[in-house]
Scaffold this motif. Structure first.
Motif, PDB file in Angstrom:
ATOM      1  N   GLU A   1      11.562   2.659   0.411  1.00 57.91           N
ATOM      2  CA  GLU A   1      12.693   2.670   1.338  1.00 57.91           C
ATOM      3  C   GLU A   1      12.499   1.672   2.475  1.00 57.91           C
ATOM      4  O   GLU A   1      13.428   0.969   2.863  1.00 57.91           O
ATOM      5  CB  GLU A   1      12.888   4.079   1.903  1.00 57.91           C
ATOM      6  CG  GLU A   1      14.043   4.198   2.856  1.00 57.91           C
ATOM      7  CD  GLU A   1      14.212   5.607   3.401  1.00 57.91           C
ATOM      8  OE1 GLU A   1      14.800   5.722   4.489  1.00 57.91           O
ATOM      9  OE2 GLU A   1      13.758   6.571   2.756  1.00 57.91           O
ATOM     10  N   ARG A   2      11.257   1.574   2.986  1.00 62.01           N
ATOM     11  CA  ARG A   2      11.019   0.736   4.168  1.00 62.01           C
ATOM     12  C   ARG A   2      10.076  -0.428   3.944  1.00 62.01           C
ATOM     13  O   ARG A   2       9.933  -1.275   4.828  1.00 62.01           O
ATOM     14  CB  ARG A   2      10.461   1.597   5.306  1.00 62.01           C
ATOM     15  CG  ARG A   2      11.370   2.727   5.734  1.00 62.01           C
ATOM     16  CD  ARG A   2      10.774   3.557   6.846  1.00 62.01           C
ATOM     17  NE  ARG A   2       9.507   4.155   6.438  1.00 62.01           N
ATOM     18  CZ  ARG A   2       8.575   4.573   7.284  1.00 62.01           C
ATOM     19  NH1 ARG A   2       8.740   4.450   8.591  1.00 62.01           N
ATOM     20  NH2 ARG A   2       7.457   5.111   6.842  1.00 62.01           N
ATOM     21  N   LEU A   3       9.421  -0.496   2.788  1.00 58.11           N
ATOM     22  CA  LEU A   3       8.346  -1.468   2.589  1.00 58.11           C
ATOM     23  C   LEU A   3       8.524  -2.275   1.313  1.00 58.11           C
ATOM     24  O   LEU A   3       9.170  -1.827   0.368  1.00 58.11           O
ATOM     25  CB  LEU A   3       6.990  -0.751   2.511  1.00 58.11           C
ATOM     26  CG  LEU A   3       6.611   0.146   3.684  1.00 58.11           C
ATOM     27  CD1 LEU A   3       5.344   0.921   3.367  1.00 58.11           C
ATOM     28  CD2 LEU A   3       6.450  -0.674   4.955  1.00 58.11           C
ATOM     29  N   VAL A   4       7.878  -3.443   1.301  1.00 57.77           N
ATOM     30  CA  VAL A   4       7.727  -4.248   0.091  1.00 57.77           C
ATOM     31  C   VAL A   4       6.235  -4.530  -0.067  1.00 57.77           C
ATOM     32  O   VAL A   4       5.588  -5.011   0.873  1.00 57.77           O
ATOM     33  CB  VAL A   4       8.493  -5.587   0.191  1.00 57.77           C
ATOM     34  CG1 VAL A   4       8.275  -6.416  -1.075  1.00 57.77           C
ATOM     35  CG2 VAL A   4       9.970  -5.357   0.429  1.00 57.77           C
ATOM     36  N   LEU A   5       5.694  -4.202  -1.233  1.00 61.97           N
ATOM     37  CA  LEU A   5       4.322  -4.565  -1.587  1.00 61.97           C
ATOM     38  C   LEU A   5       4.466  -5.754  -2.523  1.00 61.97           C
ATOM     39  O   LEU A   5       5.088  -5.643  -3.581  1.00 61.97           O
ATOM     40  CB  LEU A   5       3.603  -3.403  -2.273  1.00 61.97           C
ATOM     41  CG  LEU A   5       3.164  -2.258  -1.349  1.00 61.97           C
ATOM     42  CD1 LEU A   5       4.320  -1.483  -0.775  1.00 61.97           C
ATOM     43  CD2 LEU A   5       2.214  -1.337  -2.086  1.00 61.97           C
TER      44      LEU A   5
ATOM     45  N   ALA B   1       1.435   3.911   5.676  1.00 65.00           N
ATOM     46  CA  ALA B   1       0.326   4.034   4.728  1.00 65.00           C
ATOM     47  C   ALA B   1       0.662   5.051   3.651  1.00 65.00           C
ATOM     48  O   ALA B   1       0.429   4.808   2.456  1.00 65.00           O
ATOM     49  CB  ALA B   1      -0.965   4.411   5.447  1.00 65.00           C
ATOM     50  N   THR B   2       1.234   6.174   4.042  1.00 65.03           N
ATOM     51  CA  THR B   2       1.609   7.207   3.077  1.00 65.03           C
ATOM     52  C   THR B   2       2.692   6.693   2.141  1.00 65.03           C
ATOM     53  O   THR B   2       2.626   6.895   0.919  1.00 65.03           O
ATOM     54  CB  THR B   2       2.081   8.467   3.817  1.00 65.03           C
ATOM     55  OG1 THR B   2       1.021   8.930   4.664  1.00 65.03           O
ATOM     56  CG2 THR B   2       2.471   9.571   2.848  1.00 65.03           C
TER      57      THR B   2
ATOM     58  N   VAL C   1       7.316  -4.958   6.140  1.00 63.72           N
ATOM     59  CA  VAL C   1       8.399  -4.047   6.490  1.00 63.72           C
ATOM     60  C   VAL C   1       9.707  -4.691   6.052  1.00 63.72           C
ATOM     61  O   VAL C   1       9.995  -5.838   6.430  1.00 63.72           O
ATOM     62  CB  VAL C   1       8.391  -3.764   8.009  1.00 63.72           C
ATOM     63  CG1 VAL C   1       9.567  -2.871   8.401  1.00 63.72           C
ATOM     64  CG2 VAL C   1       7.068  -3.119   8.420  1.00 63.72           C
ATOM     65  N   ARG C   2      10.482  -3.995   5.236  1.00 63.66           N
ATOM     66  CA  ARG C   2      11.710  -4.559   4.670  1.00 63.66           C
ATOM     67  C   ARG C   2      12.706  -4.997   5.741  1.00 63.66           C
ATOM     68  O   ARG C   2      13.335  -6.049   5.608  1.00 63.66           O
ATOM     69  CB  ARG C   2      12.392  -3.549   3.749  1.00 63.66           C
ATOM     70  CG  ARG C   2      11.655  -3.359   2.447  1.00 63.66           C
ATOM     71  CD  ARG C   2      12.314  -2.338   1.580  1.00 63.66           C
ATOM     72  NE  ARG C   2      13.543  -2.900   1.003  1.00 63.66           N
ATOM     73  CZ  ARG C   2      14.196  -2.360   0.008  1.00 63.66           C
ATOM     74  NH1 ARG C   2      13.760  -1.232  -0.525  1.00 63.66           N
ATOM     75  NH2 ARG C   2      15.285  -2.911  -0.465  1.00 63.66           N
ATOM     76  N   SER C   3      12.863  -4.208   6.788  1.00 66.06           N
ATOM     77  CA  SER C   3      13.899  -4.500   7.781  1.00 66.06           C
ATOM     78  C   SER C   3      13.612  -5.755   8.600  1.00 66.06           C
ATOM     79  O   SER C   3      14.536  -6.394   9.091  1.00 66.06           O
ATOM     80  CB  SER C   3      14.105  -3.306   8.715  1.00 66.06           C
ATOM     81  OG  SER C   3      12.918  -3.054   9.449  1.00 66.06           O
ATOM     82  N   THR C   4      12.333  -6.106   8.728  1.00 70.67           N
ATOM     83  CA  THR C   4      11.969  -7.261   9.561  1.00 70.67           C
ATOM     84  C   THR C   4      11.317  -8.386   8.771  1.00 70.67           C
ATOM     85  O   THR C   4      11.249  -9.518   9.262  1.00 70.67           O
ATOM     86  CB  THR C   4      10.982  -6.845  10.663  1.00 70.67           C
ATOM     87  OG1 THR C   4       9.746  -6.427  10.046  1.00 70.67           O
ATOM     88  CG2 THR C   4      11.553  -5.726  11.533  1.00 70.67           C
TER      89      THR C   4
ATOM     90  N   ALA D   1       1.201  -0.848  13.231  1.00 72.09           N
ATOM     91  CA  ALA D   1       1.865  -0.188  12.107  1.00 72.09           C
ATOM     92  C   ALA D   1       1.370   1.245  11.897  1.00 72.09           C
ATOM     93  O   ALA D   1       1.917   1.969  11.057  1.00 72.09           O
ATOM     94  CB  ALA D   1       1.659  -1.005  10.833  1.00 72.09           C
ATOM     95  N   TRP D   2       0.352   1.664  12.615  1.00 68.97           N
ATOM     96  CA  TRP D   2      -0.181   3.016  12.481  1.00 68.97           C
ATOM     97  C   TRP D   2       0.828   4.021  13.057  1.00 68.97           C
ATOM     98  O   TRP D   2       1.550   3.732  14.009  1.00 68.97           O
ATOM     99  CB  TRP D   2      -1.496   3.162  13.219  1.00 68.97           C
ATOM    100  CG  TRP D   2      -2.646   2.366  12.668  1.00 68.97           C
ATOM    101  CD1 TRP D   2      -2.625   1.491  11.615  1.00 68.97           C
ATOM    102  CD2 TRP D   2      -3.978   2.353  13.161  1.00 68.97           C
ATOM    103  NE1 TRP D   2      -3.873   0.945  11.424  1.00 68.97           N
ATOM    104  CE2 TRP D   2      -4.727   1.447  12.366  1.00 68.97           C
ATOM    105  CE3 TRP D   2      -4.617   3.000  14.200  1.00 68.97           C
ATOM    106  CZ2 TRP D   2      -6.075   1.206  12.568  1.00 68.97           C
ATOM    107  CZ3 TRP D   2      -5.969   2.757  14.414  1.00 68.97           C
ATOM    108  CH2 TRP D   2      -6.691   1.876  13.604  1.00 68.97           C
TER     109      TRP D   2
END
Length: 188
Positions: free
Chosen positions: A19-23, A119-120, A79-82, A113-114
């Motif tokens: 939802e919020r990240l790209v690896l 991370a989860t 982070v996808r949004s930024t 980012a913590w």
């Protein structure tokens, strides 16, 4: 090195999205922020000495080679949004010399980012990929006994620890980094 049972040899880099990240694959623009992460004493508290820029850059070269060879490894996380790079997450073979073998999950994020659940979120995507795409039967996670933040992430993604699996890391210097804990989760 053998591929996990049931895995497919991937010719292109797999990109994982949440939802919020790209690896994703590592970019040259990740090198400077990755070096800053590896030069942060708080980030490195449970990992060992700070890394020089050359050591940090060399780690990215290894990550790129591993992903190209195996189709998995330590992916860059943004982070996808930024589009901002925040660290890594992924899978790797357990280091030689430890009293167990297998594939381990891990993450390392910049301090800003913590505390946001990144991370989860990344770890759940990595587990889904490991079990679903790679066909792994089990995934391990390793950290120091004192690294309670990472242990909390391990529990949130369904991993469990048996104190009988605790170990001394022979590659760590004498002291608190040597006391290791092992978490496990099986597919299904």
């Amino acid at each position: 090195m053998r591929r996990p049972a049931g895995s497919r040899w991937l010719s292109a880099m797999t990109e994982l999205r949440t939802e919020r990240l790209v690896l994703r694959a590592w970019r040259d623009s990740d090198l400077a922020p990755w070096a800053a992460i590896n030069a942060d004493p708080e980030v490195r508290e449970h990992l060992g000495p700070l890394l020089s820029r050359a050591e940090s850059d060399a780690s990215v070269a290894r990550f790129r080679r591993d992903i190209a060879r195996r189709g998995y490894g330590w992916w860059a996380v943004e982070v996808r949004s930024t589009g901002g790079f925040i660290g890594f997450a992924g899978l790797d073979r357990v280091d030689d010399g430890l009293p167990f073998t297998g594939v381990e999950i891990g993450w390392r994020l910049a301090r800003p980012a913590w505390g946001h659940g990144y991370a989860t979120e990344a770890a759940r995507a990595v587990l889904d990929h490991g079990f679903g795409t790679l066909g792994l039967a089990e995934v391990l996670a390793v950290t120091t006994a004192a690294n309670l933040r990472s242990q909390a992430v391990m529990r949130r993604i369904g991993m469990t620890r048996d104190p009988a699996d605790d170990f001394e890391d022979p590659a760590a210097p004498p002291g608190p980094l040597r006391a290791g804990v092992l978490f496990r989760v099986a597919r299904g």
